[in-house]
Motif scaffolding. Structure first.
Motif, PDB file in Angstrom:
ATOM      1  N   VAL A  39       0.893  -1.242  -0.019  1.00  0.00           N
ATOM      2  CA  VAL A  39       0.139  -0.027   0.095  1.00  0.00           C
ATOM      3  C   VAL A  39       0.770   1.338   0.059  1.00  0.00           C
ATOM      4  O   VAL A  39       0.857   2.224  -0.725  1.00  0.00           O
ATOM      5  N   ILE A  40       1.745   1.116   0.969  1.00  0.00           N
ATOM      6  CA  ILE A  40       2.793   2.492   0.924  1.00  0.00           C
ATOM      7  C   ILE A  40       3.368   2.812  -0.477  1.00  0.00           C
ATOM      8  O   ILE A  40       3.587   3.586  -0.962  1.00  0.00           O
ATOM      9  N   ALA A  41       4.001   1.464  -1.011  1.00  0.00           N
ATOM     10  CA  ALA A  41       4.609   1.717  -2.069  1.00  0.00           C
ATOM     11  C   ALA A  41       3.893   2.094  -3.436  1.00  0.00           C
ATOM     12  O   ALA A  41       4.101   3.149  -4.136  1.00  0.00           O
ATOM     13  N   ALA A  42       2.699   1.769  -3.419  1.00  0.00           N
ATOM     14  CA  ALA A  42       1.523   2.110  -4.558  1.00  0.00           C
ATOM     15  C   ALA A  42       1.265   3.569  -4.280  1.00  0.00           C
ATOM     16  O   ALA A  42       1.296   4.438  -5.350  1.00  0.00           O
ATOM     17  N   TRP A  43       1.156   3.881  -3.023  1.00  0.00           N
ATOM     18  CA  TRP A  43       0.862   5.516  -2.895  1.00  0.00           C
ATOM     19  C   TRP A  43       2.200   6.535  -3.348  1.00  0.00           C
ATOM     20  O   TRP A  43       1.950   7.467  -4.225  1.00  0.00           O
ATOM     21  N   VAL A  44       3.121   5.993  -2.994  1.00  0.00           N
ATOM     22  CA  VAL A  44       4.523   6.687  -3.665  1.00  0.00           C
ATOM     23  C   VAL A  44       4.509   6.739  -5.072  1.00  0.00           C
ATOM     24  O   VAL A  44       4.769   7.822  -5.904  1.00  0.00           O
ATOM     25  N   VAL A  45       4.210   5.652  -5.627  1.00  0.00           N
ATOM     26  CA  VAL A  45       4.307   5.229  -7.284  1.00  0.00           C
ATOM     27  C   VAL A  45       3.280   6.300  -7.791  1.00  0.00           C
ATOM     28  O   VAL A  45       3.446   7.009  -8.750  1.00  0.00           O
ATOM     29  N   ALA A  46       2.037   6.364  -7.278  1.00  0.00           N
ATOM     30  CA  ALA A  46       0.779   6.947  -7.966  1.00  0.00           C
ATOM     31  C   ALA A  46       1.127   8.558  -7.807  1.00  0.00           C
ATOM     32  O   ALA A  46       0.890   9.545  -8.729  1.00  0.00           O
ATOM     33  N   MET A  47       1.690   8.949  -6.633  1.00  0.00           N
ATOM     34  CA  MET A  47       2.027  10.317  -6.458  1.00  0.00           C
ATOM     35  C   MET A  47       2.971  10.728  -7.217  1.00  0.00           C
ATOM     36  O   MET A  47       2.528  11.853  -7.989  1.00  0.00           O
ATOM     37  N   ILE A  48       4.061  10.188  -7.393  1.00  0.00           N
ATOM     38  CA  ILE A  48       4.908  10.532  -8.561  1.00  0.00           C
ATOM     39  C   ILE A  48       4.214  10.464 -10.011  1.00  0.00           C
ATOM     40  O   ILE A  48       4.546  11.658 -10.838  1.00  0.00           O
ATOM     41  N   ALA A  49       3.530   9.509 -10.283  1.00  0.00           N
ATOM     42  CA  ALA A  49       3.157   9.563 -11.548  1.00  0.00           C
ATOM     43  C   ALA A  49       1.971  10.780 -11.901  1.00  0.00           C
ATOM     44  O   ALA A  49       1.845  11.411 -12.895  1.00  0.00           O
ATOM     45  N   ILE A  50       1.141  10.957 -10.760  1.00  0.00           N
ATOM     46  CA  ILE A  50       0.164  12.006 -11.024  1.00  0.00           C
ATOM     47  C   ILE A  50       0.715  13.361 -11.306  1.00  0.00           C
ATOM     48  O   ILE A  50       0.396  14.365 -11.920  1.00  0.00           O
ATOM     49  N   VAL A  51       1.954  13.709 -10.214  1.00  0.00           N
ATOM     50  CA  VAL A  51       2.660  15.100 -10.320  1.00  0.00           C
ATOM     51  C   VAL A  51       3.367  15.377 -11.793  1.00  0.00           C
ATOM     52  O   VAL A  51       3.087  16.346 -12.446  1.00  0.00           O
ATOM     53  N   ALA A  52       3.932  14.123 -12.212  1.00  0.00           N
ATOM     54  CA  ALA A  52       4.565  14.197 -13.215  1.00  0.00           C
ATOM     55  C   ALA A  52       3.858  14.506 -14.446  1.00  0.00           C
ATOM     56  O   ALA A  52       4.360  15.206 -15.540  1.00  0.00           O
ATOM     57  N   SER A  53       2.821  14.001 -14.703  1.00  0.00           N
ATOM     58  CA  SER A  53       1.802  14.178 -15.855  1.00  0.00           C
ATOM     59  C   SER A  53       0.935  15.275 -15.635  1.00  0.00           C
ATOM     60  O   SER A  53       0.290  15.682 -16.610  1.00  0.00           O
ATOM     61  N   ALA A  54       0.787  15.841 -14.445  1.00  0.00           N
ATOM     62  CA  ALA A  54      -0.108  16.970 -14.276  1.00  0.00           C
ATOM     63  C   ALA A  54       0.143  18.262 -15.105  1.00  0.00           C
ATOM     64  O   ALA A  54       1.529  18.581 -15.201  1.00  0.00           O
ATOM     65  N   PRO A  55      -0.566  18.832 -15.890  1.00  0.00           N
ATOM     66  CA  PRO A  55      -0.450  20.192 -16.710  1.00  0.00           C
ATOM     67  C   PRO A  55      -0.251  21.382 -15.904  1.00  0.00           C
ATOM     68  O   PRO A  55      -0.580  21.404 -14.760  1.00  0.00           O
ATOM     69  N   ALA A  56       0.360  22.276 -16.392  1.00  0.00           N
ATOM     70  CA  ALA A  56       0.558  23.611 -15.401  1.00  0.00           C
ATOM     71  C   ALA A  56      -0.626  24.233 -15.876  1.00  0.00           C
ATOM     72  O   ALA A  56      -1.502  24.320 -16.701  1.00  0.00           O
ATOM     73  N   VAL A  57      -0.940  25.098 -14.492  1.00  0.00           N
ATOM     74  CA  VAL A  57      -2.204  25.880 -14.347  1.00  0.00           C
ATOM     75  C   VAL A  57      -1.990  27.079 -14.004  1.00  0.00           C
ATOM     76  O   VAL A  57      -1.125  27.535 -13.204  1.00  0.00           O
ATOM     77  N   THR A  58      -2.538  28.283 -14.698  1.00  0.00           N
ATOM     78  CA  THR A  58      -2.465  29.643 -14.389  1.00  0.00           C
ATOM     79  C   THR A  58      -3.695  30.023 -13.667  1.00  0.00           C
ATOM     80  O   THR A  58      -4.783  29.958 -14.094  1.00  0.00           O
ATOM     81  N   SER A  59      -3.517  31.043 -12.540  1.00  0.00           N
ATOM     82  CA  SER A  59      -4.713  31.597 -11.916  1.00  0.00           C
ATOM     83  C   SER A  59      -5.133  32.623 -12.804  1.00  0.00           C
ATOM     84  O   SER A  59      -4.590  33.529 -13.151  1.00  0.00           O
ATOM     85  N   GLN A  60      -6.401  32.833 -12.321  1.00  0.00           N
ATOM     86  CA  GLN A  60      -7.359  33.803 -13.154  1.00  0.00           C
ATOM     87  C   GLN A  60      -7.407  34.913 -12.206  1.00  0.00           C
ATOM     88  O   GLN A  60      -7.843  34.911 -11.108  1.00  0.00           O
ATOM     89  N   THR A  61      -6.927  36.184 -12.673  1.00  0.00           N
ATOM     90  CA  THR A  61      -6.937  37.439 -11.714  1.00  0.00           C
ATOM     91  C   THR A  61      -8.312  38.367 -12.384  1.00  0.00           C
ATOM     92  O   THR A  61      -8.264  39.599 -11.492  1.00  0.00           O
ATOM     93  N   ASP A  62      -8.500  38.164 -13.243  1.00  0.00           N
ATOM     94  CA  ASP A  62      -9.680  39.224 -13.985  1.00  0.00           C
ATOM     95  C   ASP A  62     -11.028  38.769 -13.483  1.00  0.00           C
ATOM     96  O   ASP A  62     -11.347  37.633 -13.925  1.00  0.00           O
ATOM     97  N   GLU A  63     -11.636  39.600 -12.619  1.00  0.00           N
ATOM     98  CA  GLU A  63     -12.962  39.378 -11.927  1.00  0.00           C
ATOM     99  C   GLU A  63     -14.083  38.979 -13.096  1.00  0.00           C
ATOM    100  O   GLU A  63     -15.026  37.960 -12.866  1.00  0.00           O
ATOM    101  N   SER A  64     -13.967  39.626 -14.180  1.00  0.00           N
ATOM    102  CA  SER A  64     -15.004  39.460 -15.129  1.00  0.00           C
ATOM    103  C   SER A  64     -14.826  38.142 -15.980  1.00  0.00           C
ATOM    104  O   SER A  64     -15.964  37.385 -16.404  1.00  0.00           O
ATOM    105  N   ALA A  65     -13.774  37.367 -15.825  1.00  0.00           N
ATOM    106  CA  ALA A  65     -13.494  36.157 -16.268  1.00  0.00           C
ATOM    107  C   ALA A  65     -14.362  35.100 -15.626  1.00  0.00           C
ATOM    108  O   ALA A  65     -14.569  33.840 -16.418  1.00  0.00           O
TER     109      ALA A  65
END
Length: 728
Positions: A16-42
């Motif tokens: 279980v511990i090993a599965a979580w570590v592998v899953a965490m690394i895989a999810i973080v490595a494949s995640a796209p970059a996200v930009t925060s929205q600062t324009d209220e109208s958007a």
């Protein structure tokens, strides 16, 4: 189900511990970059008038000059600007123009019209490519203007500052980063210290932090980034700070639920693995139900009219589910592989059953006088809730989320005093022909006159060929409207409503008008919030009640549990209103505060109700009367609720260290709300009502046993074999 899960985790702990570590690394490595929205109208849907006005502006004036940054000049000695100063200002503007700063499209020279009435201030307006608004290039342009403009003004006797939307976005990013760091460090220290003191253990204090921030947080962030990209959601700058508190707070809560029961089973003489498995079996349902209720409450915000909440709600729901999974699988696996003495080291009395004298006394009081306890605790909530009737919303999100000494805020304040209060961000009214005919000069002047007659309007600039406020085909005119009040003030929002009414009524035949600008955006946000209150809250309440009903097998209990949570919401809003509006003298609370109180007090506060009533049902199933069950539930469940509530409240209170109005209000309200949820609702109100209702609380089922074949869930050893009754 949860007993089986507990035994599986115990038998396969290292897997279980090993599965979580592998899953965490895989999810973080494949995640796209996200930009925060600062324009209220958007964050607003396209059918709102402010958004339609912005779209019309793009079509009719594609190359229109829209200032994204404001260059403010004043003398260092505070005197009036001179002819020599004019030459210096022209030098600064020309120097910045010649640099060709990326994304900067045009810098207007300082004209006589751009000077304040007292002659002490002058403005230059800067257009920045609007398509870059969500890119780093947009804020980089503001940073470059500040740095290079200050160098060019050095030695001239002039003070040079940059404000406007781009500068505000830059300052907001800096403030947000500082807030995240303060919140994270403050929360980390609090959790480690308080949990460590509760268990008198170093490792026990560190474990929830490691599980939450090393595994749950990266997993949640990666999944959230995937969801934002997949469903094209918006991301708000405050999401990261709130996410830290949610993951760490909820993760610590669930760890405490598990660790208290784990220690309790060890004290009965069970070995480490059996104790872990039975702890999961006993509190697994409460953790899963609590996480389900919280996740549902968060996820329902997908129905919100505001983009900031349609993204924030699902993001927090994902974070809670990820944290709950970590708590139900990884946390037990870690407790399985670490010797119990190490978990509770250096404490020497952890195997001794505490008397819980204070909680036992509180339990006895509730069991003996449930009516009085219900009346007093409910009365406190009602009185505080009444103070919430005075709540007033404000909309200056940028100003409230940054310290007042940030440069963009200083510039905004000076603009409001040196020019008209509405000059910092004028409103725009667009009059456009619906049949393709050109607008006549007479029609434009008449329309401007009617706009100028609206109470609260300081002035109106009539469109003409000279000011380039008439479209190339002559069918659309842009009326610049200066309001007497600050753009984000409630007075300005009220005025813009009158401007809309006047503009719609005064539009000539075969034409229509649309009112835009930031004040118009705030007006529409206000409308959207009302929609959310009447749609999102009831749906969330019904879904949470459904989860509670399924968990408790009862129709009655969910009603008074939700009633108590509703009173907690009202009490929290009332206390915050009382402190900030009535005592501190703020004009109002941030418009989004009720939503955040709902998110955390209603959603997370339900955790404590679930935990205490689950323990109450467990005690009743052992054959105790309703009043005895309430007494025992407080005695045994009270320490867990108190510890979890205190830690989460203290974590939320770290927001108040950020140094701005929004996080001061947010920190106080959420901390106070969690205190109410843990120490008033869960500790007194819910048990006392359950004791008063007796067996009726579990109707139509028999969740308390009630002599109808109920009974406690059999405990099992590490191999799944039921234990003798004497060891239960």
């Amino acid at each position: 189900m949860f007993h089986r899960l507990g035994h599986f985790v115990v038998r396969r702990a290292w897997w279980v511990i090993a599965a979580w570590v592998v899953a965490m690394i895989a999810i973080v490595a494949s995640a796209p970059a996200v930009t925060s929205q600062t324009d209220e109208s958007a964050f607003l849907p396209k059918h709102y008038e402010s958004i339609q006005a912005a779209q019309l502006q793009e079509q009719a004036f594609p190359s229109s000059f829209t200032p994204a940054a404001l260059l403010l000049f004043e003398r260092n000695d505070g005197q009036k600007l001179t002819a020599e100063d004019q030459t210096s200002m022209e030098k600064v503007v020309k120097g910045l123009t010649d640099e060709n700063i990326p994304a900067v499209q045009q810098i207007l020279p300082v004209s006589e019209k751009a000077k304040s009435a007292d002659g002490k201030y002058a403005l230059s307006m800067v257009a920045i490519d609007k398509s870059k608004m969500q890119d780093k290039e947009y804020t980089d342009a503001a940073k470059k203007l500040r740095e290079d403009g200050s160098k060019l003004a050095d030695g001239t006797g002039l003070k040079f500052q940059v404000g406007g939307q781009a500068a505000s976005s830059l300052d907001q990013q800096d403030a947000s980063g500082a807030t995240d760091m303060i919140v994270m460090l403050g929360s980390l220290l609090l959790v480690i210290l308080i949990v460590g003191i509760i268990f008198r253990s170093i490792l026990a204090g560190i474990l929830p932090v490691l599980l939450s921030l090393v595994i749950a947080m990266p997993v949640a962030n990666g999944l959230i980034a995937d969801a934002i990209k997949m469903f094209d959601l918006k991301s708000s700058p405050m999401t990261s700070a709130i996410l830290i508190i949610v993951v760490l707070g909820v993760g610590t809560d669930y760890f405490l639920f598990l660790a208290f029961r784990y220690r309790e089973r060890l004290r009965t003489g069970e070995d480490r693995k059996t104790a872990v498995a039975n702890a999961v079996g006993r509190v697994g349902e409460a953790i899963a139900s609590a996480a389900g209720a919280v996740a549902v409450a968060f996820a329902v915000l997908i129905l919100s009219s505001l983009g900031m909440f349609t993204a924030l709600g699902p993001a927090l729901a994902i974070a809670v589910v990820a944290t709950a999974l970590v708590s139900l699988t990884l946390a037990p696996a870690v407790l399985t592989v670490i010797p119990s003495k190490a978990v509770f080291w250096p404490g020497k009395k952890w195997m001794q059953e505490p008397k819980n004298a204070r909680f036992a006394a509180l339990g006895r009081m509730t069991g003996k006088r449930p009516g009085l306890v219900a009346l007093v605790s409910g009365g406190v909530l009602v009185v505080l809730a009444l103070a919430g009737l005075n709540y007033n919303g404000t909309y200056d999100l940028a100003g409230s989320s940054m310290p007042k000494n940030k440069e963009s805020m200083v510039v905004q304040d000076k603009l409001m005093t040196a020019f008209s209060a509405g000059a910092a961000d004028p409103s725009h009214v667009y009059l456009t022909s619906t049949n393709g005919a050109k607008l006549s000069d007479a029609a434009l002047k008449d329309f401007a006159g009617k706009l100028g007659a609206v109470d609260g309007v300081a002035g109106v600039v009539t469109p003409s060929a000279e000011n380039k406020a008439i479209s190339a085909d002559g069918t659309t005119g842009d009326f610049t409207v200066l309001l007497k009040d600050a753009p984000a003030s409630n007075k300005a929002i009220d005025t813009i409503g009158k401007v809309r009414d006047a503009a719609h009524a005064a539009a000539p035949a075969d034409s229509k008008s649309l009112v835009g600008g930031i004040t118009s955006v705030y007006k529409d946000i206000n409308t959207a919030m009302v929609h959310d209150y009447t749609l999102v809250f009831p749906i969330a309440a019904l879904l949470i009640m459904l989860i509670l009903g399924l968990q408790l097998r009862s129709v009655v209990a969910p009603w008074y549990l939700m009633a108590s949570v509703g009173l907690g919401f009202g009490g929290t809003l009332g206390a915050t209103t009382l402190l900030f509006q009535n005592i501190k003298g703020e004009p109002g609370l941030m418009f989004m505060l009720p939503i955040f109180i709902y998110l955390f007090v209603v959603a997370i506060g339900t955790d404590y109700n679930i935990l205490i009533i689950a323990r109450l049902r467990e005690e009743a199933r052992e054959g105790r009367s309703p009043r005895e069950a309430a007494s025992e539930a407080i005695k045994h469940g009270g320490p867990t609720v108190a510890a979890a509530g205190f830690i989460l409240a203290a974590s939320f209170a770290t927001f108040m260290l950020a140094g701005n109005v929004l996080f001061m209000e947010l920190g106080f309200s959420l901390a106070f709300g969690i205190v109410l949820a843990a120490f008033v609702m869960a500790m007194f109100f819910t048990p006392s009502l359950t004791a008063l209702l007796g067996h009726r609380a579990w109707w139509p089922g028999h969740g308390d046993g009630g002599g109808h074949g109920g009974g406690s869930v059999p405990l099992q050893d590490a191999h799944g074999v039921p234990e003798p009754a004497g060891r239960r």
